[in-house]
Design an enzyme around this catalytic site. Structure first.
Site, PDB file in Angstrom:
ATOM      1  N   SER A 201      30.192 -49.749  47.209  1.00 31.78           N
ATOM      2  CA  SER A 201      29.708 -48.491  46.641  1.00 31.78           C
ATOM      3  C   SER A 201      30.857 -47.483  46.539  1.00 31.78           C
ATOM      4  CB  SER A 201      28.548 -47.955  47.491  1.00 31.78           C
ATOM      5  OG  SER A 201      27.910 -46.850  46.860  1.00 31.78           O
TER       6      SER A 201
ATOM      7  N   GLU B  76      28.889 -53.643  39.420  1.00 33.10           N
ATOM      8  CA  GLU B  76      27.493 -53.440  39.805  1.00 33.10           C
ATOM      9  C   GLU B  76      27.263 -51.939  39.882  1.00 33.10           C
ATOM     10  OE1 GLU B  76      26.145 -52.169  43.012  1.00 33.10           O
ATOM     11  OE2 GLU B  76      28.163 -51.434  43.360  1.00 33.10           O
TER      12      GLU B  76
ATOM     13  N   HIS C  81      23.734 -53.228  45.295  1.00 31.78           N
ATOM     14  CA  HIS C  81      23.307 -52.294  46.332  1.00 31.78           C
ATOM     15  C   HIS C  81      22.080 -52.824  47.078  1.00 31.78           C
ATOM     16  CE1 HIS C  81      26.118 -49.288  44.900  1.00 31.78           C
ATOM     17  NE2 HIS C  81      25.692 -48.439  45.804  1.00 31.78           N
TER      18      HIS C  81
END
Length: 304
Positions: free
Chosen positions: A113, A208, A278
């Site tokens: 992230s 992603e 995630h």
């Protein structure tokens, strides 16, 4: 480019846990600490930013987070650094981090992230490998038993990875070999024009994201393309775009179609549905390490 790979861990080595970005309560990392010590055989050193007294979004002030992270990077007794969570905040401190000692004695830094900024910065500037992998919260609710969290353990122990995923109707077949780079799409785009800008030529890129609207995903893909980050890839690996939203007037394409349309003029292999995300489906990937991608009609593999 010669990539420096940090030493793999041995039983009894120490893993430091810090929060260089968003706040995380210690209770949410307690199971991770327990498993690392009792099941995986490591020692754990907890930084001051985990469970800090911060009353803001961040796990402390920029200075507090920088100092805590810097201490773990430089501590000779710590062999790996696990970021408790991502969120937002690494970009506020990345330019102040000193790599003087770290580049001489690198260690595995783990996270995804918002930690994408660190991975890109480390690889592009110092040619040191790092781990895009599950963080502390992934251990909760027996998540430590999943193959995704266990892939982190295997990566830290130096085991070679071999991942597979189901074929997707939009996959573009082919094979590619190259150093693996990537992470969160928004953070990769955010790094363009900074000292953390990602290098993609001849590499296998994975992406992603979470919580983005379709038009924003298209905009970010166009930015990657316009900046030259997509035209000379070895291959493209697309993970999960979780909780994607659409506007009241539909964008008119799926996320997969948006991405494929962006790279339609190029001929490298593309795979969709790879387990990086995630969500819980998030395998450990070594940034900067060489991988081979095989996208075939009946099977997709990515291995070291």
């Amino acid at each position: 480019m010669i990539i420096k790979t940090p030493p793999y861990l041995q039983p009894g080595d120490t893993i430091g846990i810090v929060c260089p970005a968003g706040y995380m309560a210690f209770e949410k990392a307690a199971e991770c600490v327990r498993i690392l010590q009792e099941e995986w055989g490591y020692k754990v050193k907890v930084g001051s930013t985990l469970g800090s007294r911060s009353e803001t979004y961040f796990a402390g002030t920029d200075e507090e987070r920088l100092n805590d992270f810097q201490m773990m990077l430089d501590d000779d007794e710590v062999q790996a650094v696990l970021c408790g969570r991502g969120g937002y905040g690494m970009g506020r401190i990345i330019d102040q981090i000193s790599f003087k000692k770290f580049k001489k004695k690198p260690k595995w830094v783990i996270g995804f992230s918002d930690i994408t900024i660190f991975h890109s910065h480390l690889y592009s500037n110092y040619h040191i490998a790092s781990l895009h992998a599950p963080m502390a919260a992934a251990f909760n609710d027996q998540g430590y038993l999943s193959k995704y969290v266990l892939s982190l353990r295997e990566a830290l122990e130096g085991k070679w990875a071999r991942y597979t995923c189901e074929p997707h109707e939009l996959n573009r077949q082919g094979e590619a070999v190259g150093e693996l780079v990537g992470g969160n799409l928004a953070l990769l785009v955010n790094g363009i024009g900074t000292a953390s800008e990602i290098k993609t030529k001849g590499r296998i890129l994975f992406i992603e994201d979470i919580g983005e609207q379709k038009y924003a995903i298209d905009r970010m893909m166009q930015q990657l393309k316009r900046s030259g980050k997509l035209n000379k890839l070895a291959g493209l690996v697309v993970g999960c775009f979780a909780d994607t939203k659409d506007t009241d007037r539909p964008f008119g394409a799926t996320v997969e179609e948006i991405i494929l349309n962006t790279v339609n003029e190029f001929d490298y292999p593309v795979c969709f549905g790879f387990p990086v995300s995630h969500n819980k489906e998030n395998v450990a990937l070594k940034i900067g390490v060489g991988y081979k991608l095989r996208v075939h009609a009946k099977k997709v593999t990515l291995d070291e």
